[in-house]
Design a protein around this motif. Structure first.
Motif, mmCIF file in Angstrom:
data_model
loop_
_atom_site.group_PDB
_atom_site.id
_atom_site.type_symbol
_atom_site.label_atom_id
_atom_site.label_comp_id
_atom_site.label_asym_id
_atom_site.label_seq_id
_atom_site.Cartn_x
_atom_site.Cartn_y
_atom_site.Cartn_z
ATOM 1 N N UNK A 99 -35.570 4.903 -36.824
ATOM 2 C CA UNK A 99 -34.982 3.611 -37.447
ATOM 3 C C UNK A 99 -33.681 3.609 -37.072
ATOM 4 N N UNK A 100 -32.664 4.647 -37.330
ATOM 5 C CA UNK A 100 -31.492 4.640 -36.935
ATOM 6 C C UNK A 100 -30.951 4.771 -35.409
ATOM 7 N N UNK A 101 -32.101 5.350 -34.516
ATOM 8 C CA UNK A 101 -31.798 5.156 -33.230
ATOM 9 C C UNK A 101 -31.950 3.896 -32.886
ATOM 10 N N UNK A 102 -32.799 3.077 -33.165
ATOM 11 C CA UNK A 102 -33.047 1.544 -32.718
ATOM 12 C C UNK A 102 -32.106 0.482 -33.571
ATOM 13 N N UNK A 103 -31.382 1.071 -34.514
ATOM 14 C CA UNK A 103 -30.758 0.375 -35.303
ATOM 15 C C UNK A 103 -31.237 -0.740 -36.401
ATOM 16 N N UNK A 104 -32.276 0.061 -36.927
ATOM 17 C CA UNK A 104 -33.014 -0.809 -37.893
ATOM 18 C C UNK A 104 -32.392 -0.490 -39.305
ATOM 19 N N UNK A 105 -32.349 -1.567 -40.151
ATOM 20 C CA UNK A 105 -32.044 -1.120 -41.395
ATOM 21 C C UNK A 105 -33.406 -1.002 -42.208
ATOM 22 N N UNK A 106 -33.527 -0.041 -43.260
ATOM 23 C CA UNK A 106 -34.383 0.409 -43.836
ATOM 24 C C UNK A 106 -34.542 -0.057 -45.331
ATOM 25 N N UNK A 107 -35.340 -0.332 -46.189
ATOM 26 C CA UNK A 107 -35.180 -0.672 -47.720
ATOM 27 C C UNK A 107 -36.151 0.146 -48.512
ATOM 28 N N UNK A 108 -35.484 0.388 -49.613
ATOM 29 C CA UNK A 108 -36.303 1.261 -50.538
ATOM 30 C C UNK A 108 -37.800 0.678 -50.810
ATOM 31 N N UNK A 109 -38.872 1.380 -51.013
ATOM 32 C CA UNK A 109 -40.021 0.975 -51.429
ATOM 33 C C UNK A 109 -39.853 1.112 -53.005
ATOM 34 N N UNK A 110 -41.198 0.812 -53.790
ATOM 35 C CA UNK A 110 -41.558 0.724 -55.094
ATOM 36 C C UNK A 110 -41.953 1.923 -55.604
ATOM 37 N N UNK A 111 -43.169 2.264 -54.978
ATOM 38 C CA UNK A 111 -44.065 3.359 -55.246
ATOM 39 C C UNK A 111 -43.936 4.468 -54.836
ATOM 40 N N UNK A 112 -43.459 4.654 -53.733
ATOM 41 C CA UNK A 112 -43.378 5.835 -52.854
ATOM 42 C C UNK A 112 -41.977 5.947 -52.280
ATOM 43 N N UNK A 113 -41.341 7.371 -52.017
ATOM 44 C CA UNK A 113 -40.168 7.696 -51.521
ATOM 45 C C UNK A 113 -39.830 7.465 -50.096
ATOM 46 N N UNK A 114 -40.608 6.907 -49.270
ATOM 47 C CA UNK A 114 -40.595 6.497 -48.007
ATOM 48 C C UNK A 114 -39.981 5.133 -47.936
ATOM 49 N N UNK A 115 -39.028 4.740 -47.179
ATOM 50 C CA UNK A 115 -38.613 3.497 -47.236
ATOM 51 C C UNK A 115 -39.572 2.487 -46.092
ATOM 52 N N UNK A 116 -39.041 1.192 -46.234
ATOM 53 C CA UNK A 116 -39.776 0.237 -45.438
ATOM 54 C C UNK A 116 -38.779 -0.414 -44.355
ATOM 55 N N UNK A 117 -39.379 -1.062 -43.422
ATOM 56 C CA UNK A 117 -38.614 -2.061 -42.442
ATOM 57 C C UNK A 117 -38.089 -2.983 -43.116
ATOM 58 N N UNK A 118 -36.615 -3.222 -43.605
ATOM 59 C CA UNK A 118 -36.250 -4.157 -44.365
ATOM 60 C C UNK A 118 -36.634 -5.692 -43.740
ATOM 61 N N UNK A 119 -36.577 -5.617 -42.513
ATOM 62 C CA UNK A 119 -36.867 -7.083 -41.663
ATOM 63 C C UNK A 119 -38.127 -7.332 -41.640
ATOM 64 N N UNK A 120 -39.140 -6.761 -41.880
ATOM 65 C CA UNK A 120 -40.461 -6.825 -41.784
ATOM 66 C C UNK A 120 -41.040 -7.706 -42.880
ATOM 67 N N UNK A 121 -41.827 -8.876 -42.574
ATOM 68 C CA UNK A 121 -42.228 -9.664 -43.627
ATOM 69 C C UNK A 121 -43.104 -9.132 -44.647
ATOM 70 N N UNK A 122 -43.935 -8.010 -44.217
ATOM 71 C CA UNK A 122 -45.038 -7.611 -45.130
ATOM 72 C C UNK A 122 -44.862 -5.768 -44.841
#
Length: 197
Positions: A102-125
């Motif tokens: 994600x850092x290598x390709x310049x993507x912002x990640x957003x925190x998830x609610x129920x797991x510690x792994x983040x999600x892709x912020x710009x993804x619609x789902x």
């Protein structure tokens, strides 16, 4: 032409990739036990069960995604859509395990609610998952994840339902081919068999 998968000269991988199409893409984010992020597209992806809600991805070879989900028991599957095509393709490069794609390709990640792994912020789902089980199958591993949280951007919702045309999901085809969102045909399922009252 007839090809025998048992023939050592027949490479079934490109054949299956070109025949089983289109395939949805699971853009899977995980973290290693040491905390290093990983983001990789997997095109062997589907719903495996509704109750409990399970999704499956297949790792062809023992890749970082497999190792990370086995170490931490968590993953997030973000929908791969048309505006993110370059980043999705870029995240498939063979980075070393200590590189966060994600850092290598310049993507912002957003925190998830129920797991510690983040999600892709710009993804619609996104689907937040905990590990249900892993099954080794020859040179591949089937990973089943239990969906414990679902994120859908309000902008792609219509009448309480994620709208295909607004999500613009991509699919994988054979070779280096990608399927872009196209025409959708709506046909209701029959409610009874023909000839029956």
């Amino acid at each position: 032409m007839h090809l025998d998968p048992a023939d050592p000269d027949v490479n079934t991988y490109p054949l299956l990739n070109s025949i089983v199409v289109p395939r949805p893409i699971a853009w899977v984010s995980t973290r290693s036990a040491a905390g290093v992020g990983n983001l990789a597209p997997h095109s062997f992806f589907t719903v495996a069960c509704v109750d409990p809600p399970l999704v499956s991805i297949t790792s062809v070879g023992a890749k970082d995604t497999l190792r990370n989900v086995q170490e931490t028991g968590e993953m997030v599957i973000s929908l791969a859509n048309r505006p993110l095509l370059e980043a999705i393709n870029g995240s498939s490069a063979p980075y070393d395990p200590d590189v966060d794609e994600a850092e290598a390709v310049g993507l912002e990640m957003a925190p998830s609610t129920n797991v510690s792994v983040p999600r892709v912020a710009a993804s619609p789902a996104s689907l937040e998952c905990t590990l249900h089980s892993v099954q080794e199958l020859g040179n591949s591993w089937l990973i089943l994840g239990r969906v414990v949280g679902i994120h859908v951007d309000d902008a792609v919702m219509q009448d309480g339902h994620p709208e295909f045309s607004l999500m613009e999901p991509l699919s994988r085809l054979g070779r280096n081919e990608w399927g872009l969102p196209n025409e959708v045909v709506k046909i209701d399922r029959p409610t009874k068999a023909p000839g029956r009252d």
